[in-house]
Design an enzyme around this catalytic site. Structure first.
Site, PDB file in Angstrom:
ATOM      1  NE  ARG A  90      36.719  38.287  50.981  1.00 12.75           N
ATOM      2  CZ  ARG A  90      36.814  36.994  51.262  1.00 12.75           C
ATOM      3  NH1 ARG A  90      37.944  36.372  51.099  1.00 12.75           N
ATOM      4  NH2 ARG A  90      35.774  36.317  51.713  1.00 12.75           N
ATOM      5  CG  HIS A 108      38.162  41.829  34.467  1.00 19.58           C
ATOM      6  ND1 HIS A 108      38.717  41.121  35.517  1.00 19.58           N
ATOM      7  CD2 HIS A 108      38.431  41.112  33.350  1.00 19.58           C
ATOM      8  CE1 HIS A 108      39.284  40.022  35.050  1.00 19.58           C
ATOM      9  NE2 HIS A 108      39.126  39.999  33.745  1.00 19.58           N
ATOM     10  CG  ASP A 140      26.312  39.130  38.244  1.00 17.57           C
ATOM     11  OD1 ASP A 140      27.468  38.734  38.530  1.00 17.57           O
ATOM     12  OD2 ASP A 140      25.777  38.904  37.154  1.00 17.57           O
ATOM     13  CD  GLU A 141      23.928  36.501  44.032  1.00 16.67           C
ATOM     14  OE1 GLU A 141      23.816  35.272  44.164  1.00 16.67           O
ATOM     15  OE2 GLU A 141      22.949  37.267  43.953  1.00 16.67           O
ATOM     16  CG  ASP A 144      35.881  39.229  36.692  1.00 19.16           C
ATOM     17  OD1 ASP A 144      35.819  40.133  37.534  1.00 19.16           O
ATOM     18  OD2 ASP A 144      36.862  38.465  36.593  1.00 19.16           O
TER      19      ASP A 144
HETATM   20  C1  GRF Z   1      43.434  46.585  37.942  1.00 20.32           C
HETATM   21  O1  GRF Z   1      44.122  46.046  36.839  1.00 20.32           O
HETATM   22  C2  GRF Z   1      41.970  46.256  37.871  1.00 20.32           C
HETATM   23  O2  GRF Z   1      41.481  46.206  36.564  1.00 20.32           O
HETATM   24  C3  GRF Z   1      41.905  44.888  38.494  1.00 20.32           C
HETATM   25  O3  GRF Z   1      42.843  44.920  39.532  1.00 20.32           O
HETATM   26  C4  GRF Z   1      43.844  45.905  39.239  1.00 20.32           C
HETATM   27  C5  GRF Z   1      43.849  46.859  40.399  1.00 20.32           C
HETATM   28  O4  GRF Z   1      44.849  47.837  40.265  1.00 20.32           O
HETATM   29  N1  GRF Z   1      40.570  44.589  38.941  1.00 20.32           N
HETATM   30  P1  GRF Z   1      44.840  49.091  41.247  1.00 20.32           P
HETATM   31  O5  GRF Z   1      44.797  48.514  42.656  1.00 20.32           O
HETATM   32  O6  GRF Z   1      43.610  49.891  40.949  1.00 20.32           O
HETATM   33  O7  GRF Z   1      46.102  49.816  40.972  1.00 20.32           O
END
Ligand code: GRF
Length: 201
Positions: A90, A108, A140-141, A144
């Site tokens: 979220r 990310h 931030d808001e 990504d």
């Molecule tokens: C990861 O690929 C992360 O980069 C992305 O969501 C996925 C989460 O995987 N934001 P996990 O829950 O940490 O296994």
């Protein structure tokens, strides 16, 4: 430093952070709580098995602001100083971001600013890039969008599929997240505009 981790699902990054803190690989760090917005998140069990307190703060029919206020209250109650989003699905409200200035990180699975949003590995694979990777950034808001702390490139191989690429990126994510947290905990960085740079202590 007291760390709170937010998850929505599998929790492999959360697990890596918890283990690094518990084994001393991440010095002066303690994961005090893992919060999920989903009652069924697989990661909750992994946190419990590692003796970390878990909480479910479900959104229900509340607004984003009300839901976030509930999470912020739980984090503040435990004196959390650094919030790590680890597969938390979220966007955070303005008030959440302001409650922890320059103290919220996210990971990310792409080299930002490329391939923001959902299914970043699939986006990269379908675009045909030869290198993708992963990014740890301040939150931030925007989606990504915060200042980048660390990035790691990962090669896209000719025989990759979205799945094999995702698996390879994930292996690098865990180490990268720990590296980013260590930098914040040690305090050897400066934020200059949008740039996060290494600074000598
Ligand atoms: C990861 O690929 C992360 O980069 C992305 O969501 C996925 C989460 O995987 N934001 P996990 O829950 O940490 O296994």
């Amino acid at each position: 430093m007291k760390i709170g981790i937010l998850i929505s699902g599998r929790g492999s990054n959360m697990q890596a952070i918890v283990e690094a803190a518990q084994t001393g690989q991440l010095p002066n760090s303690e994961v005090t709580v893992v919060i999920s917005d989903k009652a069924g998140a697989e990661g909750l069990q992994k946190a419990k098995e590692r003796n970390v307190e878990t909480l479910v703060v479900a959104r229900k029919s509340r607004t984003r602001e009300e839901h976030d206020a509930g999470i912020v209250a739980e984090l503040k109650k435990r004196n959390v100083e650094l919030v790590c989003l680890a597969g938390y699905m979220r966007l955070l409200s303005k008030d959440f971001v302001r409650a922890f200035p320059d103290r919220i990180l996210n990971i990310h699975p792409s080299l930002l600013p490329a391939f923001k949003g959902l299914d970043a590995q699939r986006q990269a694979f379908e675009y045909g890039v030869k290198f993708s990777g992963c990014t740890v950034h301040f939150v931030d808001e925007s989606l990504d969008g915060g200042a980048i702390v660390v990035q790691k490139t990962v090669e896209v191989k000719d025989d990759d599929t979205t799945e094999s690429l995702s698996t390879r990126i994930l292996e690098y994510e865990h180490a990268l997240y720990i590296e980013a947290i260590a930098r914040i905990v040690e305090g050897n960085y400066k934020i200059i505009g949008r740039r996060v740079v290494v600074a000598e202590n």
